[in-house]
Scaffold this active site. Structure first.
Site, short mmCIF file in Angstrom:
data_model
loop_
_atom_site.label_atom_id
_atom_site.label_comp_id
_atom_site.label_asym_id
_atom_site.label_seq_id
_atom_site.Cartn_x
_atom_site.Cartn_y
_atom_site.Cartn_z
N ALA A 1 0.81 -1.22 0.00
CA ALA A 1 0.00 0.00 0.00
C ALA A 1 0.85 1.27 0.00
O ALA A 1 1.94 1.29 0.58
CB ALA A 1 -0.92 -0.01 1.22
N ILE B 1 0.31 3.94 1.60
CA ILE B 1 0.41 4.54 2.93
C ILE B 1 1.52 3.90 3.76
O ILE B 1 2.03 4.49 4.71
CB ILE B 1 -0.96 4.45 3.67
CG1 ILE B 1 -0.95 5.11 5.05
CG2 ILE B 1 -1.45 3.03 3.81
CD1 ILE B 1 -0.85 6.60 5.03
N ALA B 2 1.94 2.69 3.38
CA ALA B 2 2.91 1.96 4.21
C ALA B 2 4.25 2.68 4.41
O ALA B 2 4.76 2.72 5.53
CB ALA B 2 3.13 0.55 3.66
N TYR C 1 -0.86 -13.70 1.42
CA TYR C 1 -1.23 -13.05 2.69
C TYR C 1 -1.20 -14.06 3.84
O TYR C 1 -0.62 -13.83 4.89
CB TYR C 1 -2.64 -12.44 2.60
CG TYR C 1 -2.80 -11.21 1.74
CD1 TYR C 1 -1.73 -10.61 1.09
CD2 TYR C 1 -4.07 -10.63 1.60
CE1 TYR C 1 -1.92 -9.48 0.31
CE2 TYR C 1 -4.26 -9.50 0.82
CZ TYR C 1 -3.19 -8.93 0.18
OH TYR C 1 -3.38 -7.82 -0.59
N LEU D 1 -4.87 -2.68 4.19
CA LEU D 1 -5.72 -3.10 3.07
C LEU D 1 -6.93 -2.17 2.95
O LEU D 1 -7.23 -1.40 3.87
CB LEU D 1 -6.19 -4.56 3.30
CG LEU D 1 -5.08 -5.62 3.24
CD1 LEU D 1 -5.61 -6.98 3.71
CD2 LEU D 1 -4.50 -5.73 1.83
N HIS E 1 -10.45 -4.97 6.10
CA HIS E 1 -9.83 -4.84 7.42
C HIS E 1 -10.28 -5.96 8.37
O HIS E 1 -9.48 -6.55 9.08
CB HIS E 1 -10.22 -3.49 8.06
CG HIS E 1 -9.43 -2.35 7.53
ND1 HIS E 1 -9.55 -1.07 8.02
CD2 HIS E 1 -8.49 -2.27 6.55
CE1 HIS E 1 -8.72 -0.27 7.37
NE2 HIS E 1 -8.08 -0.97 6.47
N LYS F 1 -6.90 3.03 9.87
CA LYS F 1 -8.23 3.55 10.10
C LYS F 1 -9.01 3.53 8.80
O LYS F 1 -8.37 3.53 7.74
CB LYS F 1 -8.19 4.96 10.69
CG LYS F 1 -7.13 5.91 10.17
CD LYS F 1 -6.97 6.19 8.71
CE LYS F 1 -8.09 6.83 7.98
NZ LYS F 1 -7.75 7.20 6.58
N ARG G 1 -11.44 4.67 -2.45
CA ARG G 1 -12.07 5.20 -1.24
C ARG G 1 -13.52 5.60 -1.46
O ARG G 1 -14.21 5.97 -0.51
CB ARG G 1 -11.26 6.37 -0.67
CG ARG G 1 -11.25 7.60 -1.54
CD ARG G 1 -10.44 8.67 -0.84
NE ARG G 1 -10.26 9.84 -1.69
CZ ARG G 1 -9.75 10.98 -1.28
NH1 ARG G 1 -9.36 11.11 -0.03
NH2 ARG G 1 -9.62 12.00 -2.08
#
Ligand SMILES: *[C@@H]1O[C@H](CO)[C@@H](O)[C@H](O)[C@H]1NC(C)=O
Ligand SMILES: *[C@@H]1O[C@H](CO)[C@@H](O)[C@H](O)[C@H]1NC(C)=O
Length: 380
Positions: A21, A23-24, A70, A86, A91, A109, A182
């Site tokens: 991801a 964001i990681a 995974y 994820l 989640h 989140k 999103r």
């Protein structure tokens, strides 16, 4: 400033990242470099090329991929903790699986898609003696803690109202935004989920208690295409919440705030701000989301002199000026897993509360709540 990586301790926790991801890197890989007790040991992604490129770029030793990638990573005895970034709709399933495999989990989140699921996760983690934390990163920064400290000190008298906004203009969302994951309802999309969780957390944290009702709520709706099957989601939501003792809070989030001026062509500046009104004065806290970059806490006692404060570290010396919100979060997470008392914590109850009020706000806007995941843990 690029922080210098630190050597790792013998008992350092070994973390696996679920999904390559975006964001990681800021949320965990960069903070891990300066934590002596935390190693990014593995990454799992569906595609081999993607997994390998991600691992190479970030210097991650172990790679898992393919249909079982995974789960294989979760079953790796060398991994102690899982970071789960994820898509929202996954989640629940993958956090449950990670906990089943005996791993502690740092979960992006919003916790899950529904309050009921968040509750199941936290109860399950507790029953297994594992740490589960929802990554509401700015909660861990000293700046928000300082604002809370000022309110709780009573310096400005009784809390009366709050307002927290996290709004970005349309121009910042990019041309391909319609396809952004999103906004996919079935995957837990919607801006109250992805962004609204922050201002909601801020007012709940500052009030120090749960709201009692949604006084009003409205959404800026978005339906991708014309297909009637497509669910409408929110690209912006505003709500007014009632708290005990006649305290009220307004929250606002927007990923596509329309422009202003005669033709609506002038974009708004991003708005990332919390305002607190007490009986004896006001506090304005600018940039609660990334206070490590810049922030300002302006305290204005009624009839008294205004002052500006900044809090990049805790006053007992915990932290460094350059620590990201994510670095403070990692510090707390590692402390908790290691059995030490973290400086700041978000309890399961708080995460369940946040999700519950996201749901309550969605009900009030008329857009409805996201479905529960269909995943059921196999019984053995
Ligand atoms: C929007 O519709 C397009 C075309 O059908 C689709 O490819 C895309 O995934 C949709 N995006 C969202 C967020 O639902
Ligand atoms: C999710 O499941 C719980 C109980 O299992 C139920 O109370 C709740 O209404 C469900 N939520 C949705 C959105 O279906």
């Amino acid at each position: 400033m690029t922080p210098t990586p630190v050597p790792k301790d013998d008992g350092a926790l070994r973390c696996g990242i679920l999904g390559a991801a975006k964001i990681a890197p800021p949320a965990i890989i960069l903070p891990a470099r300066t934590h002596p007790e935390f190693i990014i040991a593995a990454v799992a992604a569906r595609g081999k090329d993607k997994a390998e490129a991600f691992a190479k770029k970030h210097g991650i030793a172990k790679v898992y991929f393919g249909p079982n990638g995974y789960q294989d990573m979760l079953d790796d005895k060398d991994i102690d903790v899982i970071y789960n970034p994820l898509p929202n709709g996954l989640h629940y399933e993958w956090t449950l699986k990670a906990l089943t495999a005996g791993k502690h989990v740092l979960l992006e989140k919003p916790g899950t898609d529904t309050a009921a699921e968040t509750k199941v996760l936290f109860n399950y983690a507790e029953s297994k003696g594992l740490v589960l934390l929802e990554a509401l990163h700015c909660r861990f920064h000293p700046a928000l803690n300082r604002v809370k400290e000022i309110i709780d000190s009573g310096e400005l008298g009784k809390l009366k109202s709050m307002k927290a906004s996290l709004c970005f203009p349309r121009v910042m969302s990019g041309p391909d935004d319609d396809n952004n994951i999103r906004y996919q309802f079935e995957l837990g999309g919607g801006i109250m989920m992805g962004m609204g969780c922050y201002p909601l957390m801020i007012v709940r944290t500052l009030a120090g208690t749960e709201p009692i009702s949604v006084l009003s709520a409205s959404a800026a709706p978005f339906t991708n295409g014309t297909d009637e099957q497509r669910r409408t989601i929110d690209v912006g939501t505003e709500a007014v919440l009632e708290f005990p003792s006649d305290v009220t809070a307004e929250i606002a989030c927007h990923s596509r705030r329309p422009g202003w001026g005669p033709l609506g062509l002038l974009p708004h500046l991003p708005e990332v701000k919390a305002e607190v009104t007490c009986e004896g004065g006001k506090i304005e806290f600018v940039n609660f989301l990334f206070p490590n970059v810049y922030h300002k806490i302006q305290v204005a006692p009624t009839g008294g002199e205004k002052r500006d404060e900044w809090a990049y570290t805790f006053n007992d010396g915990v932290g460094e000026d350059w620590w990201l919100t994510y670095r403070y979060q990692l510090e707390a997470f590692v402390d908790k897993v290691k059995g030490r008392q973290p400086k700041t914590w978000v309890t399961g109850e708080e995460s369940i509360g946040n999700m519950q009020w996201i749901e309550n706000i969605y009900v009030a806007t008329g857009l409805g709540v996201r479905p529960n995941s269909t995943f059921v843990l196999p019984q053995d």
